[in-house]
Write an enzyme that holds these catalytic residues in place. Structure first.
Site, short mmCIF file in Angstrom:
data_model
loop_
_atom_site.label_atom_id
_atom_site.label_comp_id
_atom_site.label_asym_id
_atom_site.label_seq_id
_atom_site.Cartn_x
_atom_site.Cartn_y
_atom_site.Cartn_z
N PHE A 173 14.21 4.43 10.14
CA PHE A 173 12.74 3.99 9.93
C PHE A 173 11.89 4.93 9.74
O PHE A 173 11.68 6.11 10.84
CB PHE A 173 12.30 3.05 11.00
N ASP A 231 4.06 3.26 6.47
CA ASP A 231 3.79 2.92 7.79
C ASP A 231 4.50 2.24 8.64
O ASP A 231 5.54 1.67 8.34
CB ASP A 231 2.44 2.07 7.43
N LYS A 245 0.83 -1.20 0.11
CA LYS A 245 0.05 0.05 -0.05
C LYS A 245 0.87 1.15 0.03
O LYS A 245 0.43 2.50 -0.23
CB LYS A 245 -0.96 0.15 1.17
N GLU A 295 7.46 2.68 -6.11
CA GLU A 295 7.83 1.96 -4.91
C GLU A 295 7.92 3.20 -3.88
O GLU A 295 8.51 4.28 -4.26
CB GLU A 295 8.90 1.00 -4.92
N ASP A 296 7.49 2.96 -2.67
CA ASP A 296 7.52 4.23 -1.76
C ASP A 296 9.20 4.33 -1.11
O ASP A 296 9.81 5.29 -1.01
CB ASP A 296 6.86 4.06 -0.53
N ARG A 340 0.18 6.26 7.76
CA ARG A 340 0.29 6.45 6.30
C ARG A 340 -0.38 7.82 5.84
O ARG A 340 0.22 8.38 4.92
CB ARG A 340 -0.61 5.46 5.84
N ASP A 380 14.73 -0.56 0.63
CA ASP A 380 15.38 -1.05 1.89
C ASP A 380 16.47 -2.13 1.56
O ASP A 380 17.56 -1.96 1.02
CB ASP A 380 14.57 -1.42 2.86
P1 IMP Z 1 12.74 -4.06 1.02
O1 IMP Z 1 12.32 -5.68 0.30
O2 IMP Z 1 13.48 -4.54 2.04
O3 IMP Z 1 13.39 -3.43 0.11
O4 IMP Z 1 11.56 -3.56 1.61
C1 IMP Z 1 10.96 -2.57 0.95
C2 IMP Z 1 9.66 -2.52 1.82
O5 IMP Z 1 9.86 -2.47 3.15
C3 IMP Z 1 8.93 -1.05 1.40
O6 IMP Z 1 8.19 -1.08 0.50
C4 IMP Z 1 8.25 -0.85 2.77
O7 IMP Z 1 7.00 -1.37 2.59
C5 IMP Z 1 8.93 -1.30 3.88
N1 IMP Z 1 10.01 -0.16 4.43
C6 IMP Z 1 11.35 -0.44 4.51
N2 IMP Z 1 11.85 0.60 5.02
C7 IMP Z 1 10.81 1.14 5.52
C8 IMP Z 1 10.58 2.46 6.50
O8 IMP Z 1 11.64 2.99 7.02
N3 IMP Z 1 9.36 2.87 6.73
C9 IMP Z 1 8.25 2.24 6.36
N4 IMP Z 1 8.46 0.96 5.60
C10 IMP Z 1 9.57 0.51 5.17
MG MG Z 2 5.86 -0.98 0.36
#
Ligand code: IMP
Ligand code: MG
Length: 174
Positions: free
Chosen positions: A150, A157, A41, A97-98, A163, A101
Site C-alpha cells: 500500500f 492517500d 483525487k 489514473e494514479d 497526498r 489495483d
Molecule cells: P481499483 O478499482 O481496485 O483498481 O482501485 C483503484 C483505486 O484504489 C486507486 O485509484 C486508488 O484510489 C486506490 N488505491 C489502490 N491501491 C492503492 C494504494 O496502494 N495506495 C493508495 N490508494 C490505492
Molecule cells: Mg484513485
C-alpha cells in the site's frame, strides 16, 4: 501500530519516468487535442506533471469516482460523484489514473466513457499492481509496476492523508 511511511520511489525517479511517458504519448498522438481525464483525487499531481510533459495539444478534464466500503481495498461498487463538464464525442481520450489495483474502478469508467463515443480511449497510470487484478484492464501507459504494497504520496492517500508527499512511500502496519 502505525509506522512512518517508508520511501519507495523518489520524486526524482518519478519525474524522470513521467517525462518519458510524456515523450511516448507525444509520439503516439501527433494530432491533438488529447482529452486528458484525471480521476479525482489521487491522479491530480500525476496529471499536472504528465500534462506538461506532453507536447501535443491537450485539454484537461476531471472526473470524480467513488468506490464504497474501502479501507485499503475496493468494494466493487463504483459511482460517479463528479461528471465531466464537456462532451468527449469524436475526441481522443486518455484516462489518467494514479494506481490500478483490482481494476474495478477503471473497468467501470472505461465502459462508461466508451458509451460517449470518443474517437479513441486509452489509459495512462503512474502505478500498476498487477498481482491484485480482479478485472482485466488494457493499459497503454504504465509508469511503474509495483508489488502488492500500500503506497501513499504524490497524490495517493490513506484516509485522505499523505497526498502531499513528494516521494511515493510504502505504508505498513495499518
Ligand atoms: P481499483 O478499482 O481496485 O483498481 O482501485 C483503484 C483505486 O484504489 C486507486 O485509484 C486508488 O484510489 C486506490 N488505491 C489502490 N491501491 C492503492 C494504494 O496502494 N495506495 C493508495 N490508494 C490505492
Ligand atoms: Mg484513485
Amino acid at each position: 501500530m502505525l509506522s512512518a511511511p517508508r520511501p519507495f520511489l523518489t520524486a526524482q525517479q518519478i519525474r524522470t519516468r513521467v517525462e518519458e511517458m510524456g515523450v511516448q504519448i507525444t509520439t503516439d498522438y501527433p494530432d491533438g487535442p488529447i482529452y486528458l481525464i484525471a480521476i479525482l483525487k489521487g491522479a491530480f499531481i500525476f496529471m499536472a506533471d504528465l500534462a506538461r510533459a506532453i507536447k501535443t495539444p491537450t485539454r484537461i478534464e476531471f472526473i470524480g469516482i467513488s468506490s464504497y466500503g474501502r479501507g485499503k481495498t475496493s468494494s466493487g461498487e463504483v459511482k460517479v460523484t463528479k461528471d465531466l463538464d464537456v462532451s468527449i464525442e469524436g475526441h481522443h481520450v486518455l484516462v489518467v489514473e494514479d494506481i490500478i489495483d483490482s481494476g474495478v474502478t477503471l473497468t467501470y469508467l472505461v465502459n462508461l466513457l466508451k458509451q460517449r463515443k470518443p474517437k479513441s480511449i486509452r489509459i495512462a497510470t503512474l502505478l500498476d499492481k498487477p498481482d491484485r487484478r480482479l478485472r482485466p484492464v488494457d493499459v497503454a501507459y504504465v509508469g511503474f509496476q509495483i508489488p502488492d504494497e500500500f503506497v501513499v504520496g504524490y497524490g495517493l492517500d490513506f484516509a485522505e492523508d499523505y497526498r502531499n508527499l513528494g516521494d511515493i512511500c510504502v505504508l505498513e502496519n495499518q
